[in-house]
Design a protein around this motif. Structure first.
Motif, PDB file in Angstrom:
ATOM      1  N   ARG A 250      39.496  44.290  45.570  1.00 25.56           N
ATOM      2  CA  ARG A 250      39.950  42.907  45.396  1.00 25.56           C
ATOM      3  C   ARG A 250      39.123  42.146  44.363  1.00 25.56           C
ATOM      4  N   TYR A 251      37.807  42.326  44.386  1.00 25.92           N
ATOM      5  CA  TYR A 251      36.949  41.476  43.558  1.00 25.92           C
ATOM      6  C   TYR A 251      36.477  42.145  42.264  1.00 25.92           C
ATOM      7  N   VAL A 254      40.930  44.843  40.769  1.00 28.03           N
ATOM      8  CA  VAL A 254      42.134  44.062  40.464  1.00 28.03           C
ATOM      9  C   VAL A 254      41.874  43.018  39.383  1.00 28.03           C
ATOM     10  N   PRO A 255      40.772  42.233  39.410  1.00 27.59           N
ATOM     11  CA  PRO A 255      40.532  41.303  38.291  1.00 27.59           C
ATOM     12  C   PRO A 255      40.420  42.014  36.944  1.00 27.59           C
ATOM     13  N   HIS A 256      39.819  43.205  36.946  1.00 26.51           N
ATOM     14  CA  HIS A 256      39.721  43.953  35.694  1.00 26.51           C
ATOM     15  C   HIS A 256      41.091  44.398  35.199  1.00 26.51           C
ATOM     16  N   MET A 258      43.983  42.878  35.850  1.00 29.76           N
ATOM     17  CA  MET A 258      44.957  41.795  35.844  1.00 29.76           C
ATOM     18  C   MET A 258      45.737  41.682  34.530  1.00 29.76           C
ATOM     19  N   ASP A 337      45.072  32.403  29.671  1.00 29.05           N
ATOM     20  CA  ASP A 337      43.990  33.391  29.643  1.00 29.05           C
ATOM     21  C   ASP A 337      43.509  33.649  28.231  1.00 29.05           C
TER      22      ASP A 337
END
Length: 342
Positions: A250-251, A254-256, A258, A337
């Motif tokens: 999750r931290y 997934v952010p990588h 996105m 972004d």
């Protein structure tokens, strides 16, 4: 990079986009405001019964296409403005369907355009999350297995995406239609007869399952490539700090991924909104049609040989407008972004 160098670098792409995208779109927009049809003329035809002395001749009037000097049908083009869009959207029928005692949504979805719009939106919005979720799950699973097995597994996973869409849809259809292998297996498990192609909702589910099966490998390849660039030091630090597998996903992961998730979502939305192969492959015209198939049906010649080019053009423009509206949230997010990274 100098402005001149940049202009020369992108000039071929700009020229091709103008020739093959902008000009055809402008042509379709113009055609949606005009109605072109064949000109017919009434002629008198004499028919005589067999016989020499008892022959009886009658004269009747028939309508036939008018031809020019070269023997080609004469076409008449008239400006109709927004009448084509009004004919396609049928606002009077919509108001009647949504009025008290008008039948509501079931009556609305009996109209061709709204029936196609309902299926297209449902198909697009439901298949997207499954494509993203399954693609990411398979990418994580393949990334975690031993290196010697990754090549064969990746090859097997790519097979559904390599198959031509129409061929894949026909293959899935043959597995379920009539006494197909999978239909017989389901009948044996459930202990009852099944006819999956007799109901619209079962046919719709089959088409969605096929789309997910066909497109998920594309998402898998993109996410698997993205997983190779995840910072291993950050993952190791998360493990040392006691983060669970789900928390690392999750931290960190997934952010990588996105930007790739947004990219796959954009591609899937544009492709799913133009759904056509499934309707043809599953022969669902009697139960479910899409906006793309509606355009195709308008371009099919009728009994007189005419094509509803004006309505097909209007349907194409409305389809493009629908794609733009669906993509706006993702495009806005991508732009934000991009501004932050600058």
């Amino acid at each position: 990079m100098k402005a001149r160098t940049f202009a020369l670098f992108i000039a071929p792409s700009v020229v091709l986009m103008i020739l093959f995208i902008a000009l055809p779109l402008a042509s379709v927009l113009v055609q949606s405001f005009y109605n072109t049809r064949q000109v017919f003329e009434v002629v008198q035809v004499e028919n005589c019964t067999p016989g020499f002395l008892t022959s009886v001749c009658t004269t009747e009037e028939r309508s036939r296409p008018k031809l020019d000097a070269a023997g080609r049908p004469v076409l008449e083009t008239t400006f109709v403005g927004l009448d084509t869009y009004r004919l396609l959207l049928q606002p009077e029928a919509v108001a009647q369907a949504l009025s008290a005692g008008g039948g509501g949504l079931p009556a609305l979805f009996n109209l061709d355009f709204y029936r196609a719009l309902r299926f297209t939106l449902t198909f697009t919005l439901l298949t997207g999350p499954f494509v993203i979720g399954i693609g990411l799950a398979v990418a994580l699973a393949v990334n975690g297995i031993v290196r010697s097995l990754r090549g064969p597994v990746i090859f097997i996973m790519l097979l559904p995406f390599i198959i031509t869409p129409v061929i894949g849809a026909l293959s899935i259809r043959w597995l379920f239609i009539g006494d197909g292998i999978l239909t017989v297996a389901l009948e044996w498990l459930l202990g009852r007869d099944l006819s999956l192609f007799a109901e619209g909702w079962t046919l719709e589910i089959l088409m969605m399952l096929y789309r997910v099966w066909h497109v998920a490998p594309f998402a898998f390849v993109v996410f698997y490539a993205g997983l190779q660039t995840v910072d291993q030091d950050t993952l190791e630090s998360a493990i040392v700090d006691g983060a669970s597998r789900f928390e690392r996903l999750r931290y960190v992961v997934v952010p990588h991924l996105m930007p790739l998730i947004v990219f796959v979502t954009l591609i899937n939305l544009m492709d799913s909104y133009r759904v056509f192969e499934e309707v043809i492959g599953f022969s669902s015209q009697a139960h479910r049609i899409s906006l793309q198939y509606l355009t195709y049906s308008y371009l099919t010649p009728d009994e007189t040989g005419n094509r509803a080019i004006s309505r097909a053009s209007a349907s194409s423009m409305l389809t493009m407008i629908g794609i733009v509206f669906i993509l706006i949230p993702l495009l806005v997010r991508t732009w934000r972004d991009h501004r932050v990274t600058r």
